[in-house]
Scaffold this motif. Sequence first.
Motif, PDB file in Angstrom:
ATOM      1  N   GLY A 142       0.768  -1.235   0.000  1.00 61.92           N
ATOM      2  CA  GLY A 142       0.000   0.000   0.000  1.00 61.92           C
ATOM      3  C   GLY A 142       0.801   1.288   0.000  1.00 61.92           C
ATOM      4  O   GLY A 142       0.555   2.154   0.823  1.00 61.92           O
ATOM      5  N   PHE A 143       1.761   1.402  -0.902  1.00 66.91           N
ATOM      6  CA  PHE A 143       2.535   2.642  -0.994  1.00 66.91           C
ATOM      7  C   PHE A 143       2.555   3.106  -2.437  1.00 66.91           C
ATOM      8  O   PHE A 143       2.560   2.284  -3.350  1.00 66.91           O
ATOM      9  CB  PHE A 143       3.976   2.416  -0.533  1.00 66.91           C
ATOM     10  CG  PHE A 143       4.099   1.871   0.853  1.00 66.91           C
ATOM     11  CD1 PHE A 143       3.850   2.680   1.950  1.00 66.91           C
ATOM     12  CD2 PHE A 143       4.430   0.546   1.060  1.00 66.91           C
ATOM     13  CE1 PHE A 143       3.956   2.179   3.232  1.00 66.91           C
ATOM     14  CE2 PHE A 143       4.528   0.039   2.339  1.00 66.91           C
ATOM     15  CZ  PHE A 143       4.287   0.851   3.428  1.00 66.91           C
ATOM     16  N   HIS A 144       2.590   4.424  -2.629  1.00 66.72           N
ATOM     17  CA  HIS A 144       2.758   4.927  -3.985  1.00 66.72           C
ATOM     18  C   HIS A 144       4.229   4.755  -4.368  1.00 66.72           C
ATOM     19  O   HIS A 144       5.105   5.215  -3.639  1.00 66.72           O
ATOM     20  CB  HIS A 144       2.359   6.401  -4.055  1.00 66.72           C
ATOM     21  CG  HIS A 144       2.214   6.892  -5.464  1.00 66.72           C
ATOM     22  ND1 HIS A 144       3.291   7.001  -6.303  1.00 66.72           N
ATOM     23  CD2 HIS A 144       1.132   7.261  -6.192  1.00 66.72           C
ATOM     24  CE1 HIS A 144       2.869   7.436  -7.487  1.00 66.72           C
ATOM     25  NE2 HIS A 144       1.559   7.586  -7.441  1.00 66.72           N
ATOM     26  N   PRO A 145       4.498   4.070  -5.492  1.00 68.22           N
ATOM     27  CA  PRO A 145       5.903   3.783  -5.832  1.00 68.22           C
ATOM     28  C   PRO A 145       6.739   5.040  -6.061  1.00 68.22           C
ATOM     29  O   PRO A 145       7.960   5.000  -5.911  1.00 68.22           O
ATOM     30  CB  PRO A 145       5.796   2.948  -7.108  1.00 68.22           C
ATOM     31  CG  PRO A 145       4.435   3.212  -7.648  1.00 68.22           C
ATOM     32  CD  PRO A 145       3.561   3.505  -6.473  1.00 68.22           C
ATOM     33  N   GLY A 146       6.088   6.150  -6.405  1.00 66.98           N
ATOM     34  CA  GLY A 146       6.834   7.361  -6.715  1.00 66.98           C
ATOM     35  C   GLY A 146       7.064   8.274  -5.518  1.00 66.98           C
ATOM     36  O   GLY A 146       7.625   9.357  -5.668  1.00 66.98           O
ATOM     37  N   ARG A 147       6.602   7.859  -4.347  1.00 69.83           N
ATOM     38  CA  ARG A 147       6.720   8.710  -3.167  1.00 69.83           C
ATOM     39  C   ARG A 147       7.838   8.172  -2.270  1.00 69.83           C
ATOM     40  O   ARG A 147       8.008   6.964  -2.151  1.00 69.83           O
ATOM     41  CB  ARG A 147       5.380   8.717  -2.417  1.00 69.83           C
ATOM     42  CG  ARG A 147       5.250   9.804  -1.359  1.00 69.83           C
ATOM     43  CD  ARG A 147       3.824   9.870  -0.815  1.00 69.83           C
ATOM     44  NE  ARG A 147       2.925  10.503  -1.762  1.00 69.83           N
ATOM     45  CZ  ARG A 147       1.737  10.008  -2.116  1.00 69.83           C
ATOM     46  NH1 ARG A 147       1.298   8.885  -1.587  1.00 69.83           N
ATOM     47  NH2 ARG A 147       0.987  10.636  -2.996  1.00 69.83           N
TER      48      ARG A 147
ATOM     49  N   ASP B  99       8.248  11.053   2.804  1.00 63.17           N
ATOM     50  CA  ASP B  99       7.026  11.767   2.403  1.00 63.17           C
ATOM     51  C   ASP B  99       5.768  10.961   2.726  1.00 63.17           C
ATOM     52  O   ASP B  99       4.748  11.525   3.106  1.00 63.17           O
ATOM     53  CB  ASP B  99       7.064  12.108   0.911  1.00 63.17           C
ATOM     54  CG  ASP B  99       7.894  13.356   0.636  1.00 63.17           C
ATOM     55  OD1 ASP B  99       8.132  14.122   1.601  1.00 63.17           O
ATOM     56  OD2 ASP B  99       8.310  13.562  -0.507  1.00 63.17           O
TER      57      ASP B  99
ATOM     58  N   ARG C 213       5.184  11.631   6.246  1.00 56.23           N
ATOM     59  CA  ARG C 213       4.782  13.039   6.457  1.00 56.23           C
ATOM     60  C   ARG C 213       3.306  13.242   6.092  1.00 56.23           C
ATOM     61  O   ARG C 213       2.596  13.998   6.759  1.00 56.23           O
ATOM     62  CB  ARG C 213       5.665  13.971   5.619  1.00 56.23           C
ATOM     63  CG  ARG C 213       7.078  14.108   6.183  1.00 56.23           C
ATOM     64  CD  ARG C 213       7.939  14.971   5.273  1.00 56.23           C
ATOM     65  NE  ARG C 213       7.440  16.335   5.213  1.00 56.23           N
ATOM     66  CZ  ARG C 213       7.479  17.089   4.108  1.00 56.23           C
ATOM     67  NH1 ARG C 213       7.965  16.596   2.985  1.00 56.23           N
ATOM     68  NH2 ARG C 213       7.022  18.316   4.128  1.00 56.23           N
ATOM     69  N   VAL C 214       2.856  12.559   5.035  1.00 53.36           N
ATOM     70  CA  VAL C 214       1.444  12.661   4.647  1.00 53.36           C
ATOM     71  C   VAL C 214       0.551  12.170   5.794  1.00 53.36           C
ATOM     72  O   VAL C 214      -0.438  12.814   6.148  1.00 53.36           O
ATOM     73  CB  VAL C 214       1.161  11.845   3.359  1.00 53.36           C
ATOM     74  CG1 VAL C 214      -0.340  11.658   3.153  1.00 53.36           C
ATOM     75  CG2 VAL C 214       1.771  12.538   2.147  1.00 53.36           C
ATOM     76  N   VAL C 215       0.930  11.020   6.385  1.00 53.56           N
ATOM     77  CA  VAL C 215       0.132  10.476   7.490  1.00 53.56           C
ATOM     78  C   VAL C 215       0.124  11.451   8.666  1.00 53.56           C
ATOM     79  O   VAL C 215      -0.912  11.692   9.288  1.00 53.56           O
ATOM     80  CB  VAL C 215       0.676   9.091   7.921  1.00 53.56           C
ATOM     81  CG1 VAL C 215      -0.080   8.572   9.136  1.00 53.56           C
ATOM     82  CG2 VAL C 215       0.576   8.104   6.767  1.00 53.56           C
TER      83      VAL C 215
ATOM     84  N   ARG D 281       0.503  14.740   8.607  1.00 53.72           N
ATOM     85  CA  ARG D 281      -0.321  15.916   8.307  1.00 53.72           C
ATOM     86  C   ARG D 281      -1.797  15.611   8.413  1.00 53.72           C
ATOM     87  O   ARG D 281      -2.564  16.374   9.000  1.00 53.72           O
ATOM     88  CB  ARG D 281      -0.030  16.404   6.892  1.00 53.72           C
ATOM     89  CG  ARG D 281       1.199  17.229   6.859  1.00 53.72           C
ATOM     90  CD  ARG D 281       1.188  18.222   5.744  1.00 53.72           C
ATOM     91  NE  ARG D 281       2.504  18.846   5.733  1.00 53.72           N
ATOM     92  CZ  ARG D 281       2.963  19.621   4.785  1.00 53.72           C
ATOM     93  NH1 ARG D 281       2.189  19.878   3.754  1.00 53.72           N
ATOM     94  NH2 ARG D 281       4.140  20.146   4.854  1.00 53.72           N
ATOM     95  N   ALA D 282      -2.189  14.467   7.831  1.00 54.20           N
ATOM     96  CA  ALA D 282      -3.613  14.147   7.785  1.00 54.20           C
ATOM     97  C   ALA D 282      -4.168  13.882   9.174  1.00 54.20           C
ATOM     98  O   ALA D 282      -5.343  14.094   9.425  1.00 54.20           O
ATOM     99  CB  ALA D 282      -3.850  12.943   6.878  1.00 54.20           C
TER     100      ALA D 282
ATOM    101  N   ARG E 177      12.534   6.601  -3.241  1.00 59.15           N
ATOM    102  CA  ARG E 177      11.162   6.293  -3.632  1.00 59.15           C
ATOM    103  C   ARG E 177      10.856   4.831  -3.322  1.00 59.15           C
ATOM    104  O   ARG E 177      11.689   3.957  -3.526  1.00 59.15           O
ATOM    105  CB  ARG E 177      10.967   6.565  -5.122  1.00 59.15           C
ATOM    106  CG  ARG E 177      11.078   8.031  -5.422  1.00 59.15           C
ATOM    107  CD  ARG E 177      10.945   8.358  -6.892  1.00 59.15           C
ATOM    108  NE  ARG E 177      11.478   9.696  -7.125  1.00 59.15           N
ATOM    109  CZ  ARG E 177      10.824  10.824  -6.852  1.00 59.15           C
ATOM    110  NH1 ARG E 177       9.608  10.760  -6.361  1.00 59.15           N
ATOM    111  NH2 ARG E 177      11.373  11.990  -7.064  1.00 59.15           N
TER     112      ARG E 177
ATOM    113  N   THR F 132       4.917   3.195   9.890  1.00 64.65           N
ATOM    114  CA  THR F 132       3.653   3.934   9.810  1.00 64.65           C
ATOM    115  C   THR F 132       2.776   3.584  11.014  1.00 64.65           C
ATOM    116  O   THR F 132       2.157   4.461  11.612  1.00 64.65           O
ATOM    117  CB  THR F 132       2.903   3.568   8.513  1.00 64.65           C
ATOM    118  OG1 THR F 132       3.817   3.616   7.426  1.00 64.65           O
ATOM    119  CG2 THR F 132       1.755   4.519   8.262  1.00 64.65           C
TER     120      THR F 132
END
Lengths: 296, 259
Positions: A83-88, A92, A95-97, A99-100, A124, A140
Amino acid sequence: MILVEELTKHFGPVRAVDGLSFAARPGEVTGFLGPNGAGKTTTLRMLLGLVAPTSGRALIDGERYADLDRPVARVGAALEATGFHPGRTARDHLRVVCRASGIAEDGVDEVLGLTGLADAAGRRVGGFSLGMRQRLALATAVLARPPVLILDEPANGLDPAGIHWLRGFLRHLADGGCTVLVSSHVLAEVEQTADHVVIVARGKVVRDAPLAELVGEADGLRVRTEHPAELAAELDRAGGAVHRDGDLLRVSGVDAAGVGRAALAAGAVLTELGAERSGLEKTFLELTMAELGGDP
Amino acid sequence: MIALVRAELLKIRSTRMWLGMLALSLGFTLLGLGFYIALAGVEMNGEAALPPVTDPATVRGFYAAASAGTLFMMILGIIGITGEYRYQTITQAFLVTPRRYRLLAAKLVAYFLFGLAFGVANVLVTVAVALPALAVKGGSTSLLDNDVPTILGGTVLAMGLYALVGLGLGALVRNQVAAIIVAVGWAQLVEAILTVALPSVGQWLPAGAVRAITRANIGFGGGGELDTLPAWGGAALLLAYGLAFAAIATFTTVRRDIT
């Protein structure tokens, strides 16, 4: 505290989870065991509000996950390694978690260090190995230091050193008062960590007991000797149950000191004496196979 | 809610996909602008291919090129939600925000804001190229006459709203490839035909709304003869499309089990 009560999920005609009930307590590592397809993942996903139960309840500290205020700070979850975006980058992603969910971002580098990803933080995720993804999923989960952890097959893809580290990490968290629920289809993974095991097969609980109890039932000794017939007879007199296989005796009902005394009395030379390591694995297979209607 | 919007903006910025969409939308803008610069007032077979730059319609056409890449904003919005399903990051997103409608609302706001920023970028590039070109060819160099403020401001707004519409559509369809095919097929085929064949219907479609907001027809030919809503009507129409898609999605696809 995790409480699952009469939880049921039907996918069309398939009863993936069928009236499941169990609890996971603070300060304990609870192993959630079962063969593939037993309903473990579906149960965990219902606990986390990702799958809606057909009936029954799944509560965390008395509340449904969706009703928790700032859930990430209450429950850490690592569900799948993909469950990860390969380009991130790993940093980051965390950091997204943050912030949200309104968590301070200072914790990011700390959990990256804790899970051994400090050097990969700026890379990445597309280039990560399965083991690194598992570590990032764990990072996470523990980002906000939650008191409850729910981990689905966290040892998948980890190398032996990683599995060793994971055991110590989970033990440390539970000793600190966390409720840790960890699923696995490989008993050996939780055998050395879990305090309590819940074994499921075909969506139902087939055993819910302290690990020590299961180990006690399965306990047996492997004895190899140059005089198997004499020793077997002596052990029999001492009240032990003996299964002879050439020069190897599988003994239960007698402890190691008892075997020593029997060997002395029989004048038998021992070449090996140890715990029957596969005992718990056999219990696990018997329990789950019985439910599947097959032979152990 | 502000925290969620900031998290969504970080999600967009932390991968490189938006750069590709920006490059594509700028490319389309410059392509359209290039045609105008090349053909305005040039005679072909004894007739002017396009009216000369002294004609206000041509000046409008120069600046209207800024809105040529709106479709890429829709695709950006589509990827913004379908990408979460494709890479299974939706699991983490719903773990952080279990009340799913809140995540969707934050995405709508974030992609609208991001689309506005894209619109500003497209407008700046358009002005940077169109203004000198008009000056060289002897046209108006005023950014206040010939509806230019409406065209440029409308482009910014249209880009933001298109990203929002794409997000709503993506939430409804979930499958990335299918959603993009629907969007491109609709914009390039269905809408293009309806706009010409049934202008009274065409004005109620997304492209008609863009025409209403920017007061300019995309591409060649004047926009004056087509039925067109007032500017506020166009903006409200696009907002309604985006919110309606998102609302339907909230009660259908977004509620589904994440397995």
